[in-house]
Motif scaffolding. Structure first.
Motif, short mmCIF file in Angstrom:
data_model
loop_
_atom_site.label_atom_id
_atom_site.label_comp_id
_atom_site.label_asym_id
_atom_site.label_seq_id
_atom_site.Cartn_x
_atom_site.Cartn_y
_atom_site.Cartn_z
N GLU A 135 0.83 -1.22 0.00
CA GLU A 135 0.00 0.00 0.00
C GLU A 135 0.86 1.27 0.00
OE1 GLU A 135 -0.68 -2.45 2.68
OE2 GLU A 135 -1.67 -3.38 0.98
N ASP A 138 2.82 3.48 -3.76
CA ASP A 138 2.41 4.71 -4.43
C ASP A 138 3.21 5.91 -3.91
OD1 ASP A 138 0.93 6.78 -5.43
OD2 ASP A 138 -0.68 6.60 -3.95
N ARG A 139 3.25 6.02 -2.58
CA ARG A 139 3.92 7.15 -1.94
C ARG A 139 5.43 7.14 -2.25
NH1 ARG A 139 6.27 7.09 2.76
NH2 ARG A 139 5.24 5.19 3.43
N VAL A 141 7.07 5.56 -4.72
CA VAL A 141 7.36 5.75 -6.14
C VAL A 141 7.30 7.22 -6.51
CG1 VAL A 141 6.45 5.31 -8.48
CG2 VAL A 141 6.72 3.42 -6.86
N HIS A 142 6.29 7.93 -5.99
CA HIS A 142 6.14 9.34 -6.36
C HIS A 142 7.13 10.24 -5.63
CE1 HIS A 142 2.44 7.55 -7.98
NE2 HIS A 142 2.90 8.22 -9.00
N SER A 167 1.02 0.51 -12.68
CA SER A 167 -0.07 1.46 -12.39
C SER A 167 0.44 2.67 -11.60
CB SER A 167 -1.22 0.76 -11.64
OG SER A 167 -0.82 0.53 -10.30
N GLN A 168 1.61 2.52 -10.97
CA GLN A 168 2.19 3.67 -10.23
C GLN A 168 3.09 4.52 -11.13
OE1 GLN A 168 0.97 3.95 -7.42
NE2 GLN A 168 0.37 1.86 -6.86
#
Ligand code: ATP
Length: 211
Positions: A135, A138-139, A141-142, A167-168
């Motif tokens: 979960e 996302d954080r 990767v960005h 998807s990320q």
């Protein structure tokens, strides 16, 4: 400008040139001749000159190639002079081995996070990084602008973890699972199939024993 169509054999040699040049640099060598480089591969020195010209680097005719200059040109060509950030998905034995391997950093690859879906592993420390839940991918990767995901989960979980990474916004997948991954055209997959490499090695050993 880098010429576009580089023969596969040349592409395979280019990272090895980089390795050889690093060793020469450590020994304090300033210049290297094409004949000396050719000797490492048991190829003709004309082939070395051809390889080097394909990455658009010019040697001095008399003294040979500058070790640091050619190494830098190869690093630029391979994109390893710029740091790439990667995540590992699958904190098993292979994932752990890769986090410990210093060679990745030498090739400009920085491992920023290790992800797993096993609640017993999440939060524990592996090679000085804490294992993260999927979960938080996302954080991570960005925040760190991650370009590469290294997949070291079992075969059955490889496609779903690859889909999650894609998807990320991940654009490069280094896949260690023995499975052909489906990805959109803008994503590049490099497969590292240990079983296939071992099978090829065993086959050649057996052939040698029989002859
Ligand atoms: P160990 O026995 O410590 O789990 P291993 O290398 O034998 O190590 P594998 O079965 O190869 O383990 O799995 C590699 C890792 O991938 C494991 O840590 C596992 O928890 C993780 N994994 C499996 N499925 C997924 C998934 N869908 N998403 C994320 N991680 C996964």
């Amino acid at each position: 400008m880098i010429k576009s169509l580089i023969p596969e054999q040349t592409l395979r040699r280019i990272p090895l040139y980089h390795q050889i040049l690093s060793e020469l640099e450590q020994k304090g060598e300033k210049y290297v001749s094409s004949a000396c480089l050719a000797n490492f591969f048991r190829i003709e020195d004309t082939q070395v000159r051809k390889d080097v010209s394909l990455i658009n680097y010019k040697g001095k005719p008399k003294s040979g190639y500058s070790v640091s200059g050619l190494k830098k040109a190869i690093g630029d060509f391979l994109g390893i002079n710029y740091e790439n950030s990667a995540i590992i998905i699958g904190a098993g034995k292979l994932g752990c081995a890769l986090t410990k391997y210093p060679g990745l950093a030498e090739y400009g690859l920085k491992i920023v996070g290790i992800f797993d879906n096993n609640p017993a592993k999440i939060g524990s420390i592996m090679c000085s990084s804490s294992i993260l839940p999927l979960e938080s991918m996302d954080r991570v990767v960005h925040t760190f602008n991650i370009g590469i995901a290294i997949i070291t989960v079992p075969k059955i979980a490889a496609q779903e973890t690859c889909d999650l990474a894609v998807s990320q916004g991940i654009k490069g997948i280094w896949n260690f699972a023995p499975v052909r991954l489906q990805v959109p055209p803008e994503v590049i997959v490099k497969n590292e199939n240990l079983a296939v490499s071992l099978a090829i090695l065993s086959h050649y050993l057996k052939r040698r024993q029989l002859s």
